[in-house]
Design a protein around this motif. Structure first.
Motif, short mmCIF file in Angstrom:
data_model
loop_
_atom_site.label_atom_id
_atom_site.label_comp_id
_atom_site.label_asym_id
_atom_site.label_seq_id
_atom_site.Cartn_x
_atom_site.Cartn_y
_atom_site.Cartn_z
N VAL A 1 0.88 -1.17 0.00
CA VAL A 1 0.00 0.00 0.00
C VAL A 1 0.92 1.22 0.00
CG1 VAL A 1 -1.79 1.27 1.24
CG2 VAL A 1 -1.78 -1.25 1.27
N PRO A 2 1.06 1.93 -1.15
CA PRO A 2 2.07 2.99 -1.28
C PRO A 2 1.99 4.07 -0.20
CG PRO A 2 1.14 2.44 -3.42
CD PRO A 2 0.32 1.72 -2.41
N GLU A 3 0.77 4.53 0.15
CA GLU A 3 0.68 5.62 1.10
C GLU A 3 1.17 5.20 2.49
OE1 GLU A 3 -3.63 4.13 0.39
OE2 GLU A 3 -1.73 4.34 -0.71
N ILE A 4 1.02 3.93 2.83
CA ILE A 4 1.52 3.45 4.12
C ILE A 4 3.02 3.17 4.03
CG2 ILE A 4 1.28 1.70 5.92
CD1 ILE A 4 -1.11 3.54 5.67
N GLN A 5 3.46 2.61 2.90
CA GLN A 5 4.89 2.35 2.71
C GLN A 5 5.68 3.65 2.76
OE1 GLN A 5 6.60 -0.41 2.59
NE2 GLN A 5 4.92 -1.92 2.46
N ASN A 6 5.09 4.73 2.26
CA ASN A 6 5.78 6.03 2.28
C ASN A 6 6.01 6.53 3.70
OD1 ASN A 6 5.86 6.08 -0.50
ND2 ASN A 6 3.98 7.31 -0.71
N ILE A 7 5.17 6.09 4.63
CA ILE A 7 5.36 6.46 6.04
C ILE A 7 6.36 5.52 6.71
CG2 ILE A 7 4.19 6.65 8.28
CD1 ILE A 7 1.60 7.28 6.75
N LEU A 8 6.27 4.22 6.39
CA LEU A 8 7.09 3.22 7.08
C LEU A 8 8.54 3.20 6.60
CD1 LEU A 8 4.60 0.18 7.17
CD2 LEU A 8 5.17 1.74 9.04
N ASN A 9 8.73 3.27 5.27
CA ASN A 9 10.09 3.09 4.73
C ASN A 9 11.12 4.06 5.27
OD1 ASN A 9 8.97 1.98 1.40
ND2 ASN A 9 9.04 0.92 3.37
N PRO A 10 10.80 5.36 5.40
CA PRO A 10 11.81 6.27 5.97
C PRO A 10 12.19 5.93 7.41
CG PRO A 10 10.12 7.52 4.81
CD PRO A 10 9.62 6.10 4.91
N LEU A 11 11.33 5.16 8.09
CA LEU A 11 11.63 4.76 9.47
C LEU A 11 12.30 3.39 9.53
CD1 LEU A 11 8.28 5.92 11.11
CD2 LEU A 11 10.50 7.06 11.24
N GLY A 12 12.65 2.86 8.36
CA GLY A 12 13.34 1.57 8.32
C GLY A 12 12.42 0.38 8.52
N ALA A 13 11.17 0.51 8.11
CA ALA A 13 10.21 -0.59 8.26
C ALA A 13 9.44 -0.78 6.96
CB ALA A 13 9.24 -0.30 9.39
N SER A 14 9.02 -2.01 6.71
CA SER A 14 8.20 -2.29 5.52
C SER A 14 6.80 -2.73 5.89
CB SER A 14 8.87 -3.38 4.67
OG SER A 14 8.99 -4.59 5.42
N SER A 15 6.61 -3.31 7.06
CA SER A 15 5.28 -3.66 7.55
C SER A 15 5.33 -3.68 9.07
CB SER A 15 4.81 -5.01 7.00
OG SER A 15 5.58 -6.07 7.52
N ALA A 16 4.16 -3.48 9.69
CA ALA A 16 4.16 -3.36 11.15
C ALA A 16 2.80 -3.77 11.72
CB ALA A 16 4.49 -1.93 11.57
N ARG A 17 2.85 -4.49 12.85
CA ARG A 17 1.66 -4.88 13.61
C ARG A 17 1.76 -4.30 15.02
NH1 ARG A 17 0.26 -11.14 13.26
NH2 ARG A 17 -1.78 -10.28 13.86
N PHE A 18 0.60 -4.07 15.63
CA PHE A 18 0.58 -3.45 16.96
C PHE A 18 -0.57 -4.02 17.78
CE2 PHE A 18 1.71 -0.40 13.65
CZ PHE A 18 2.96 0.04 14.06
N PHE A 19 -0.52 -3.75 19.08
CA PHE A 19 -1.68 -3.90 19.93
C PHE A 19 -2.40 -2.56 19.98
CE2 PHE A 19 1.02 -7.32 21.42
CZ PHE A 19 0.11 -8.36 21.58
N SER A 20 -3.73 -2.61 20.02
CA SER A 20 -4.49 -1.37 20.02
C SER A 20 -5.81 -1.55 20.76
CB SER A 20 -4.77 -0.93 18.57
OG SER A 20 -5.55 0.25 18.54
N ASN A 21 -6.25 -0.47 21.43
CA ASN A 21 -7.59 -0.45 22.02
C ASN A 21 -8.60 -0.23 20.90
OD1 ASN A 21 -5.70 1.02 24.29
ND2 ASN A 21 -7.29 -0.27 25.22
#
Length: 840
Positions: A647-667
């Protein structure tokens, strides 16, 4: 159909009970069968009130009481989770398959809520949770539960299950209810039990030995009760032929399963010819699917030592459990060229994950009367350590130098709880006032340890002079099936919690009782919370009570949910080294995606019901409504759509931070649970004949009432909270579960016939699969015992008629790999056992 038969039987029992002559005392009791005589014990429950116990039918909220000694003697089930699964309609626990650590510690829940929304106590003191986060898409995904199977059943006198919110009384986690395990205190009694068993498919073999003995201490009624248990459970195989490409067909342009082959007939012929050449069949490449192999050894003690003529008592209890589990991951087929080291495993391999689980606990305390007040000072410490070892596998990036076994690291959770409680009875206020006050200080400690380097590193990645990275081999790094924890995952975090509470029960008249509790808690990591509870019980007659309660509740985010990370290395589109996997909510990646820090779940519980007694029949009916806000769940992987495309718009946020995909815990969600519990018990006596009929039912509906998607992630709802996880909450456990047990005894002979109805559940394999409704099924247990004191010999069967969940539809089976889902009664099938019990 079965639910209507249960209802008809209940009505017949009610009619019989009303017509029966009441020859019992005006107390609530439970009949224990198994010999010529019937012993009646008052069911005085300790849970739900910090004062004197009340009988089960006189409590303002529903409490179930289970005599574990009797269950352990006659039931086909052998561990605590399964014992409760088959006697408590509101309790659910399923063994999982191909789910890493969740294969070795069974998730358990009450009323279809999460494993972490039920609080477990031992002798009224908080029990620590495990260090395991369930993260493999099983029921309770993203939660942290308590390992009930680390507690030997032979050490337990009875189990009390409070089916009502109790956070104001006992603290965090008690949204769905509380399980209180009461340990044995008896002396001069030896209990020994040896059990063996086997499934109808000649696997899942069982061997279990239990010993319990109590020693008297001093001259004031002291005791030391000791328990030892060893347990072996063999693996089961519930697999079938699949449609995956077995051998490397890249030259034909085929890289995955038959439906994706350019020419399916030619693709199958290629595999068939290769199999014939090697003298193998497709069955040789089936996956290992089924229950894990388990070896468990545990010891427990319970000590009480009165002093000063009974004015004070020193007590201690606790134990140690060691479990070695062996579960299985996905088979690696020789067609998966990027995962293979052909010189080691020319025909692929079936990896397995071995666990070493250490569970330790110790509680020390002193009770002492200070005038008319009883004071109780205690300290309870518990620790759960989980280590992973991956075997029969490779790190493909090491090629011929790869080992086939790896130490993959692990996690550990320690909890220390100090309590100071005061309790007093005021006889002159109304018809009696019970008042309890107290304070608690708790420390939680969580850590993750890295595995050996070869378990997580990709040795094919090379750093270039310009900072980019090249994959020189194109082979997978880390241990196949379970990549070890890397140094990037290592953490060690702790927090503390301070709480104050007050709990009161007032008998306004001899018929009307009201109660209330309030609790203040302050956590060092997320702040303070205040919760309260009001309950009441009114006696319409001496044999008919109306009861109800309303309470607020909370569950603090666990340290595991705040700090668990499991990150692997990959190459970003710009050629640089990146990361993907589970990130903490405090990470820069989480902040960039607008994922908030975790806060507590909050709940409002309502319950209303009645209890009745007519002759030898007792009946309880309780309805409940539980609204939970900000429930913590595990998200999907942001950066890709459900089909795995970027998903380009998400990759554009993640890639500069050194990540390609990310999972989290969330309320992420709000939920509502609406249901009703029905429990009926009838005992009939005629000379040496005794018949006990017990019927219980839980009718439960979970629904999702709201979601909390961050503004930045609008449009990513199917990733933020996937349809798979949604259906696990809404329909992951049976909406209807009913237990009907008939126990007949005559002199030395006793038999139990039990039917358990596991209602409909559903599963979803989005995005490639479909929603499948799994039909309700009835499981029949039968056991027959003969007693020649002090020895009892028992034979019987669990799931006598060999009932399984519905087979998975093809779309949900991963091209035929998974024959059955891990749902309802599980995939063991018929299980036959023999047991020899000695009571001296």
């Amino acid at each position: 159909m079965h639910r209507y038969l249960y209802l008809l039987l209940l009505l017949l029992l009610l009619q019989q009970g009303v017509n029966a002559q009441d020859t019992t005392r005006n107390t609530d009791s439970i009949a224990l069968m198994g010999g010529k005589e019937t012993t009646t014990l008052q069911e005085v429950v300790l849970i739900g009130s910090r004062g004197i116990g009340r009988s089960r039918l006189n409590t303002p909220v529903p409490v179930d009481v289970f005599d574990i000694k009797k269950l352990q003697q006659q039931s086909p089930q052998n561990d605590l989770n399964q014992l409760l699964q088959y006697v408590s309609p509101s309790f659910n626990s399923n063994r999982q398959s191909s789910s890493d650590g969740s294969e070795h510690i069974d998730p358990a829940s009450i009323r279809g809520l999460g494993p972490d929304q039920v609080l477990v106590l031992i002798n009224g003191k908080r029990r620590h949770t495990t260090s395991l986060v369930n993260n493999q898409g099983t029921v309770g995904n993203g939660s942290v539960g308590t390992d009930l199977n680390a507690i030997p059943a032979s050490a337990i006198e009875r189990i009390e299950i409070l089916r009502d919110g109790a956070a104001a009384q006992y603290g965090s986690d008690a949204i769905a209810g509380v399980i209180n395990i009461v340990l044995k205190k008896n002396v001069h009694q030896l209990f020994a039990s040896a059990t063996g068993g086997l499934s109808s498919r000649n696997d899942g073999g069982l061997g279990q030995l239990n010993l319990n003995y109590g020693l008297p201490l001093g001259k004031q009624g002291g005791y030391l009760n000791l328990t030892g248990e060893t347990y072996y459970r063999g693996r089961t195989t519930r697999t079938q032929d699949h449609d995956l490409i077995i051998f490397d067909q890249s030259a034909l342009g085929n890289f995955f399963a038959y439906p994706f082959a350019n020419d399916p007939a030619a693709s199958r012929k290629y595999d068939d010819d290769k199999l014939k050449e090697l003298g193998l069949t497709r069955k040789d490449f089936n996956f290992q699917i089924g229950d894990a192999r388990i070896k468990n050894a545990a010891g427990f003690l319970n000590l009480g030592l009165p002093f000063n003529n009974g004015k004070g008592t020193f007590y201690a209890f606790g134990g140690y459990s060691f479990r070695k589990g062996e579960g299985y991951g996905f088979r690696r087929l020789p067609s998966e060229t990027e995962n293979m080291v052909y010189s080691i495993f020319p025909n692929g391999f079936q990896p397995n994950t071995t666990s070493h689980i250490h569970d330790r606990s110790l509680a020390l305390g002193v009770k002492y009367y200070l005038g008319q007040w009883e004071a109780d000072l205690s300290n309870t410490i518990g620790d759960n350590r989980f280590d992973y070892f991956v075997n029969n596998t490779v790190n493909a990036s090491l090629q011929d130098k790869s080992p086939t076994s790896f130490t993959a690291g692990g996690h550990e959770f320690l909890q220390n709880t100090t309590n100071l409680d005061f309790h007093r009875q005021f006889a002159g206020i109304g018809y009696g006032l019970n008042l309890a006050l107290g304070a608690e200080f708790r420390v939680d400690d969580y850590r993750i340890r890295a595995g050996e380097e070869a378990s997580w590193r990709n040795y094919g990645l090379r750093q270039n002079a310009d900072g980019t990275v090249t994959d020189t081999l194109g082979l997978s790094g880390g241990a196949q099936s379970f990549t070890g924890f890397s140094p990037a995952n290592v953490t060690h975090k702790s927090r503390n919690n301070t709480s104050l509470y007050a709990d009161a029960e007032l008998d306004v008249t001899h018929r009307w009782m009201i109660g209330g509790a309030a609790r203040f808690e302050h956590y060092s990591d997320f702040g303070s919370t205040i919760n309260g509870k009001l309950d009441t019980r009114y006696k319409i007659t001496d044999h008919f009570n109306i009861r109800g309660a309303v309470s607020t509740g909370f569950r603090a985010p666990s340290l595991h949910q705040q700090y668990f990370s499991y990150i692997s290395t990959d190459i970003l589109p710009d050629g640089k080294l990146g990361q993907s996997g589970f990130f903490t909510n405090s990470s820069a990646v989480a902040k960039a995606l607008d994922i908030p820090t975790l806060k507590e779940e909050t709940a409002i519980n309502y319950s209303l019901g009645f209890t009745a007694k007519a002759g030898n029949l007792s009946l309880t009916v309780d309805g409940y409504l539980i609204n939970i806000k900000d429930r913590i769940v595990l998200t999907g992987s942001f950066g890709y759509d459900p089909f795995g495309d970027p998903v380009p718009e998400i990759q554009n946020i993640l890639n500069p931070l050194g990540a390609s995909s990310a999972r989290f815990f969330s309320n992420a969600v709000d939920t509502r649970t609406l249901g009703i519990d029905v429990v009926a018990d009838y005992t009939w006596h005629a000379g040496p004949h005794t018949l006990n009929i017990s019927l219980g039912g839980n009718f439960n509906k979970n629904s999702i009432t709201g979601t909390h998607v961050p503004e930045l992630l609008k449009g990513q709802e199917s990733i933020f909270f996937s349809p798979n996880d949604s259906i696990l909450i809404v329909k992951g456990t049976p909406r209807v579960k009913a237990n009907l047990a008939l126990t007949y005894s005559y002199k030395r002979f006793s038999t139990t016939l039990r039917n358990v109805y596991f209602g409909e559940v559903a599963r979803n394999s989005f995005p490639y699969g479909s929603v499948q409704q799994l039909k309700g099924k009835v499981v029949t247990d039968l056991s027959v015992s003969y007693t020649l004191k002090p020895v009892t010999f028992t034979i019987g069967a669990n799931n006598l008629l060999d009932v399984f969940p519905d087979k998975q539809i093809y779309d949900n089976s991963y091209y035929g790999v998974f024959k059955y889902p891990s749902a309802q009664m599980g995939v063991l099938g018929a299980f036959y056992f023999v047991r020899l019990t000695v009571n001296l």
